[in-house]
Design an enzyme around this catalytic site. Sequence first.
Site, mmCIF file in Angstrom:
data_model
loop_
_atom_site.group_PDB
_atom_site.id
_atom_site.type_symbol
_atom_site.label_atom_id
_atom_site.label_comp_id
_atom_site.label_asym_id
_atom_site.label_seq_id
_atom_site.Cartn_x
_atom_site.Cartn_y
_atom_site.Cartn_z
ATOM 1 N N ASP A 49 -19.729 -16.208 -10.126
ATOM 2 C CA ASP A 49 -20.459 -17.230 -9.372
ATOM 3 C C ASP A 49 -21.816 -17.494 -10.021
ATOM 4 O OD1 ASP A 49 -21.661 -14.864 -8.628
ATOM 5 O OD2 ASP A 49 -21.610 -15.253 -6.470
ATOM 6 N N LYS A 118 -13.260 -10.737 -7.221
ATOM 7 C CA LYS A 118 -14.384 -9.803 -7.145
ATOM 8 C C LYS A 118 -15.228 -10.178 -5.938
ATOM 9 C CE LYS A 118 -18.032 -9.814 -10.141
ATOM 10 N NZ LYS A 118 -19.159 -10.112 -9.239
ATOM 11 N N GLU A 120 -18.824 -8.753 -3.530
ATOM 12 C CA GLU A 120 -20.021 -7.910 -3.556
ATOM 13 C C GLU A 120 -20.107 -7.066 -2.285
ATOM 14 O OE1 GLU A 120 -23.473 -10.351 -4.314
ATOM 15 O OE2 GLU A 120 -22.630 -11.123 -6.199
ATOM 16 N N GLU A 186 -24.352 -3.109 -11.180
ATOM 17 C CA GLU A 186 -25.377 -4.000 -11.742
ATOM 18 C C GLU A 186 -26.773 -3.460 -11.491
ATOM 19 O OE1 GLU A 186 -24.917 -8.213 -11.023
ATOM 20 O OE2 GLU A 186 -26.910 -8.656 -11.821
HETATM 21 O O1 KIV Z 1 -21.357 -13.816 -11.379
HETATM 22 C C1 KIV Z 1 -21.437 -13.064 -12.348
HETATM 23 O O2 KIV Z 1 -21.629 -13.491 -13.489
HETATM 24 C C2 KIV Z 1 -21.317 -11.628 -12.118
HETATM 25 C C3 KIV Z 1 -21.571 -10.715 -13.280
HETATM 26 C C4 KIV Z 1 -23.020 -10.667 -13.539
HETATM 27 C C5 KIV Z 1 -21.002 -9.368 -13.073
HETATM 28 O O3 KIV Z 1 -21.041 -11.217 -11.039
#
Ligand code: KIV
Length: 276
Positions: A49, A118, A120, A186
Amino acid sequence: MSATARKSAPMPDDIRAAKGGTPIVSLTAYTTPMAQLMDAHCDFVLVGDSVGMVLHGLPSTLGVSMEMMILHGAAVARGLSRAMMVIDMPFGSYEENPGQAFANAARLMRETGAAAVKLEGGVHMAETIGFLTARGVPVMAHIGLTPQSINTLGGYKVQGREGQAEVLLHDARAVSEAGAFAVVLEKIPASLADRITAEIAIPTIGIGASKGCDGQILVVDDMLGLFTAFKSKFVKRYAELGEAAEAAIEAYASDVRARKFPAADHVFADQAPKKA
Ligand code: KIV
């Protein structure tokens, strides 16, 4: 696992099985041409994102929509034939409850061809991670600095310092036990990333974490020098393509103003040239 030695795309289980082996290589991508360039070299490609900040000029990732992710996800999928594709669930598309997360994850996978999503969050997302994995949605978790939470984390600062290490260890254990196949770490201290990597059963993918992680990821526009609004300490610039592009644009503008472009080679004659 080595992308160059592999013939077909890995599955989330292959990424999980790569724990402790050759480091897993990944980058973000948002477009077909960039995906094509990295396909032979990455084990997985993340449609992050971060696209909102990198390509759309948004101030954070909070304004990214499902439609933006689907548009860029479908474009990236068209450029990949070997690397696995993971797609980010945008802010507001999964946090309410596991049912909301499943509906949006299924839509992202169905409309882009991504092999996994993915999301968070640590302990508080464990229930959702279990719900999704039990229903056919492989999940990569993301803990530490989670950019969708900058307003509650107090900005983009390093996480896991000053007595917060245990909180992150707890998060890492929770997402691993809930069924995530890998977890992004991160912007956390290297020693904490090493502890987490040693303790949990799934691969850790570092960004601003440690070379001891099971894999690494960077935002492709950062490492190519195409995104220059700011540069994090954890970014290594492997090229300065932004500078090269600006120099080329400047040369073009100067040629046009001086009537040096187009030259004879770039224009058409009245008659097609005769074939020999
Ligand atoms: O959105 C993204 O680019 C990410 C990476 C930084 C892991 O989540």
